[in-house]
Design a protein around this motif. Sequence first.
Motif, PDB file in Angstrom:
ATOM      1  N   LYS A  63       6.754   4.079 -12.042  1.00 46.73           N
ATOM      2  CA  LYS A  63       5.562   4.935 -12.219  1.00 46.73           C
ATOM      3  C   LYS A  63       4.374   4.348 -11.459  1.00 46.73           C
ATOM      4  CE  LYS A  63       6.804   6.879 -16.692  1.00 46.73           C
ATOM      5  NZ  LYS A  63       6.623   6.831 -18.138  1.00 46.73           N
ATOM      6  N   THR A  64       4.197   3.042 -11.574  1.00 48.30           N
ATOM      7  CA  THR A  64       3.097   2.383 -10.866  1.00 48.30           C
ATOM      8  C   THR A  64       3.274   2.515  -9.358  1.00 48.30           C
ATOM      9  OG1 THR A  64       2.929   0.806 -12.696  1.00 48.30           O
ATOM     10  CG2 THR A  64       1.800   0.226 -10.649  1.00 48.30           C
ATOM     11  N   ALA A  65       4.513   2.321  -8.889  1.00 45.21           N
ATOM     12  CA  ALA A  65       4.801   2.441  -7.455  1.00 45.21           C
ATOM     13  C   ALA A  65       4.465   3.840  -6.952  1.00 45.21           C
ATOM     14  CB  ALA A  65       6.266   2.115  -7.192  1.00 45.21           C
ATOM     15  N   ARG A  66       4.826   4.850  -7.715  1.00 48.73           N
ATOM     16  CA  ARG A  66       4.563   6.238  -7.299  1.00 48.73           C
ATOM     17  C   ARG A  66       3.056   6.530  -7.259  1.00 48.73           C
ATOM     18  NH1 ARG A  66       9.102   9.075  -6.636  1.00 48.73           N
ATOM     19  NH2 ARG A  66      11.000   8.380  -7.696  1.00 48.73           N
ATOM     20  N   VAL A  67       2.305   5.953  -8.210  1.00 46.30           N
ATOM     21  CA  VAL A  67       0.836   6.132  -8.202  1.00 46.30           C
ATOM     22  C   VAL A  67       0.244   5.502  -6.945  1.00 46.30           C
ATOM     23  CG1 VAL A  67      -1.321   5.422  -9.339  1.00 46.30           C
ATOM     24  CG2 VAL A  67       0.574   6.338 -10.702  1.00 46.30           C
ATOM     25  N   PHE A  68       0.665   4.282  -6.640  1.00 47.42           N
ATOM     26  CA  PHE A  68       0.146   3.607  -5.441  1.00 47.42           C
ATOM     27  C   PHE A  68       0.502   4.381  -4.170  1.00 47.42           C
ATOM     28  CE2 PHE A  68       0.060  -0.909  -7.500  1.00 47.42           C
ATOM     29  CZ  PHE A  68      -1.144  -0.599  -8.109  1.00 47.42           C
ATOM     30  N   LEU A  69       1.729   4.880  -4.089  1.00 50.54           N
ATOM     31  CA  LEU A  69       2.130   5.668  -2.910  1.00 50.54           C
ATOM     32  C   LEU A  69       1.307   6.948  -2.817  1.00 50.54           C
ATOM     33  CD1 LEU A  69       6.012   5.187  -3.045  1.00 50.54           C
ATOM     34  CD2 LEU A  69       4.475   4.364  -1.239  1.00 50.54           C
ATOM     35  N   LYS A  70       1.054   7.559  -3.959  1.00 50.66           N
ATOM     36  CA  LYS A  70       0.287   8.810  -3.974  1.00 50.66           C
ATOM     37  C   LYS A  70      -1.134   8.617  -3.473  1.00 50.66           C
ATOM     38  CE  LYS A  70      -0.467  12.802  -6.916  1.00 50.66           C
ATOM     39  NZ  LYS A  70      -0.231  13.411  -8.223  1.00 50.66           N
ATOM     40  N   ILE A  71      -1.735   7.462  -3.757  1.00 51.00           N
ATOM     41  CA  ILE A  71      -3.109   7.238  -3.293  1.00 51.00           C
ATOM     42  C   ILE A  71      -3.154   6.657  -1.874  1.00 51.00           C
ATOM     43  CG2 ILE A  71      -4.049   7.017  -5.613  1.00 51.00           C
ATOM     44  CD1 ILE A  71      -4.152   3.986  -5.230  1.00 51.00           C
ATOM     45  N   GLY A  72      -1.972   6.523  -1.252  1.00 52.41           N
ATOM     46  CA  GLY A  72      -1.925   6.134   0.152  1.00 52.41           C
ATOM     47  C   GLY A  72      -1.696   4.666   0.438  1.00 52.41           C
ATOM     48  N   TRP A  73      -1.377   3.897  -0.580  1.00 61.81           N
ATOM     49  CA  TRP A  73      -1.097   2.484  -0.336  1.00 61.81           C
ATOM     50  C   TRP A  73       0.345   2.316   0.139  1.00 61.81           C
ATOM     51  CZ3 TRP A  73      -3.393  -0.778  -4.941  1.00 61.81           C
ATOM     52  CH2 TRP A  73      -4.768  -0.599  -4.973  1.00 61.81           C
ATOM     53  N   SER A  74       0.547   1.306   0.965  1.00 61.47           N
ATOM     54  CA  SER A  74       1.906   0.980   1.405  1.00 61.47           C
ATOM     55  C   SER A  74       2.423  -0.196   0.570  1.00 61.47           C
ATOM     56  CB  SER A  74       1.902   0.592   2.890  1.00 61.47           C
ATOM     57  OG  SER A  74       1.280  -0.673   3.060  1.00 61.47           O
ATOM     58  N   ALA A  75       3.721  -0.421   0.668  1.00 61.36           N
ATOM     59  CA  ALA A  75       4.311  -1.572  -0.026  1.00 61.36           C
ATOM     60  C   ALA A  75       3.665  -2.868   0.457  1.00 61.36           C
ATOM     61  CB  ALA A  75       5.820  -1.596   0.207  1.00 61.36           C
ATOM     62  N   ASN A  76       3.371  -2.954   1.756  1.00 58.35           N
ATOM     63  CA  ASN A  76       2.757  -4.177   2.293  1.00 58.35           C
ATOM     64  C   ASN A  76       1.348  -4.406   1.745  1.00 58.35           C
ATOM     65  OD1 ASN A  76       5.069  -4.716   3.702  1.00 58.35           O
ATOM     66  ND2 ASN A  76       4.228  -4.221   5.708  1.00 58.35           N
ATOM     67  N   HIS A  77       0.598  -3.333   1.479  1.00 59.03           N
ATOM     68  CA  HIS A  77      -0.721  -3.495   0.847  1.00 59.03           C
ATOM     69  C   HIS A  77      -0.573  -4.171  -0.514  1.00 59.03           C
ATOM     70  CE1 HIS A  77      -2.145   0.130   3.361  1.00 59.03           C
ATOM     71  NE2 HIS A  77      -2.778  -0.930   3.822  1.00 59.03           N
ATOM     72  N   VAL A  78       0.410  -3.718  -1.272  1.00 60.39           N
ATOM     73  CA  VAL A  78       0.616  -4.281  -2.614  1.00 60.39           C
ATOM     74  C   VAL A  78       1.148  -5.713  -2.512  1.00 60.39           C
ATOM     75  CG1 VAL A  78       1.825  -3.967  -4.817  1.00 60.39           C
ATOM     76  CG2 VAL A  78       0.901  -1.981  -3.597  1.00 60.39           C
ATOM     77  N   THR A  79       1.982  -5.978  -1.500  1.00 63.08           N
ATOM     78  CA  THR A  79       2.469  -7.344  -1.281  1.00 63.08           C
ATOM     79  C   THR A  79       1.291  -8.294  -1.054  1.00 63.08           C
ATOM     80  OG1 THR A  79       4.534  -6.534  -0.322  1.00 63.08           O
ATOM     81  CG2 THR A  79       3.920  -8.791   0.208  1.00 63.08           C
ATOM     82  N   TRP A  80       0.343  -7.873  -0.215  1.00 62.43           N
ATOM     83  CA  TRP A  80      -0.842  -8.691   0.031  1.00 62.43           C
ATOM     84  C   TRP A  80      -1.665  -8.861  -1.250  1.00 62.43           C
ATOM     85  CZ3 TRP A  80      -2.502 -11.820   3.777  1.00 62.43           C
ATOM     86  CH2 TRP A  80      -1.856 -11.747   5.022  1.00 62.43           C
ATOM     87  N   GLY A  81      -1.802  -7.788  -2.021  1.00 63.95           N
ATOM     88  CA  GLY A  81      -2.549  -7.883  -3.272  1.00 63.95           C
ATOM     89  C   GLY A  81      -1.895  -8.854  -4.244  1.00 63.95           C
ATOM     90  N   ALA A  82      -0.566  -8.753  -4.366  1.00 63.92           N
ATOM     91  CA  ALA A  82       0.174  -9.662  -5.256  1.00 63.92           C
ATOM     92  C   ALA A  82      -0.015 -11.109  -4.812  1.00 63.92           C
ATOM     93  CB  ALA A  82       1.656  -9.298  -5.268  1.00 63.92           C
ATOM     94  N   PHE A  83       0.009 -11.324  -3.517  1.00 63.93           N
ATOM     95  CA  PHE A  83      -0.170 -12.665  -2.956  1.00 63.93           C
ATOM     96  C   PHE A  83      -1.558 -13.230  -3.287  1.00 63.93           C
ATOM     97  CE2 PHE A  83      -2.079 -14.721   0.874  1.00 63.93           C
ATOM     98  CZ  PHE A  83      -1.556 -15.989   0.672  1.00 63.93           C
ATOM     99  N   LEU A  84      -2.591 -12.438  -3.032  1.00 64.91           N
ATOM    100  CA  LEU A  84      -3.962 -12.924  -3.253  1.00 64.91           C
ATOM    101  C   LEU A  84      -4.222 -13.195  -4.729  1.00 64.91           C
ATOM    102  CD1 LEU A  84      -5.819 -10.605  -0.721  1.00 64.91           C
ATOM    103  CD2 LEU A  84      -5.331 -13.057  -0.471  1.00 64.91           C
ATOM    104  N   VAL A  85      -3.755 -12.314  -5.587  1.00 61.46           N
ATOM    105  CA  VAL A  85      -3.930 -12.517  -7.025  1.00 61.46           C
ATOM    106  C   VAL A  85      -3.139 -13.740  -7.479  1.00 61.46           C
ATOM    107  CG1 VAL A  85      -3.415 -11.525  -9.299  1.00 61.46           C
ATOM    108  CG2 VAL A  85      -4.445 -10.088  -7.525  1.00 61.46           C
ATOM    109  N   GLY A  86      -1.871 -13.807  -7.076  1.00 63.97           N
ATOM    110  CA  GLY A  86      -0.995 -14.895  -7.522  1.00 63.97           C
ATOM    111  C   GLY A  86      -1.399 -16.257  -7.000  1.00 63.97           C
ATOM    112  N   ALA A  87      -1.857 -16.316  -5.766  1.00 61.75           N
ATOM    113  CA  ALA A  87      -2.244 -17.607  -5.180  1.00 61.75           C
ATOM    114  C   ALA A  87      -3.455 -18.209  -5.874  1.00 61.75           C
ATOM    115  CB  ALA A  87      -2.507 -17.449  -3.681  1.00 61.75           C
ATOM    116  N   SER A  88      -4.227 -17.371  -6.565  1.00 61.47           N
ATOM    117  CA  SER A  88      -5.388 -17.899  -7.294  1.00 61.47           C
ATOM    118  C   SER A  88      -4.975 -18.649  -8.561  1.00 61.47           C
ATOM    119  CB  SER A  88      -6.357 -16.769  -7.656  1.00 61.47           C
ATOM    120  OG  SER A  88      -5.818 -15.952  -8.681  1.00 61.47           O
TER     121      SER A  88
END
Length: 194
Positions: A16-41
């Motif tokens: 469901k979350t993946a479909r919401v992100f795709l619907k608003i125009g985000w790519s998988a790579n955008h979320v990968t970068w977000g996960a990285f920045l959040v996690g690295a902190s």
Amino acid sequence: MLDTHARKYVQPTIEKTARVFLKIGWSANHVTWGAFLVGASSGVFIYMQQPLIAILVLWISGFLDAVDGTMARLSKPSLWGTVLDITFDRIVEISVIVGLAFAFPASQWALLLLSVSIILSMTIFLTVGAVSEKKGMKTFYYQAGLAERTEGFIFFSLMTLFSDYLILFTILFFLVELFTAGQRLMEARKILSE
């Protein structure tokens, strides 16, 4: 083990979350970068003696890491995305280990052993994925094992929350990683000899 066997219980929320992100125009790579920045902190928060925030950002990162893979499968998986995902996952883990090592210098020897076991297990995992002709739902062959990402996050959470027992939890994690490396090596021998 949990990534392989318990994923079906959380997959509806991930999808469901993946479909919401795709619907608003985000790519998988955008979320990968977000996960990285959040996690690295997380390592920074560990060092700053903010264990609850460190664990929160670690698990948000893990959730986003699952979401980006689902997004890739729902749209178009990319080999570059796979490289980013695996690389960023390791950097998040390194952040936790380095944060713990700086915050608790007496534990550095155990954290070094843990790092070695993770390197060994991931080397087998990635090599088998690269040379195996078998493919799963990912862009490479995914070797399950006793310690997968969720088990790692559980251990990291215990190590961060209960720092008085950091060396004990680190050694337990080290032994689980060694066992997983052995599992993966035995499976590799079997599948690559077929």
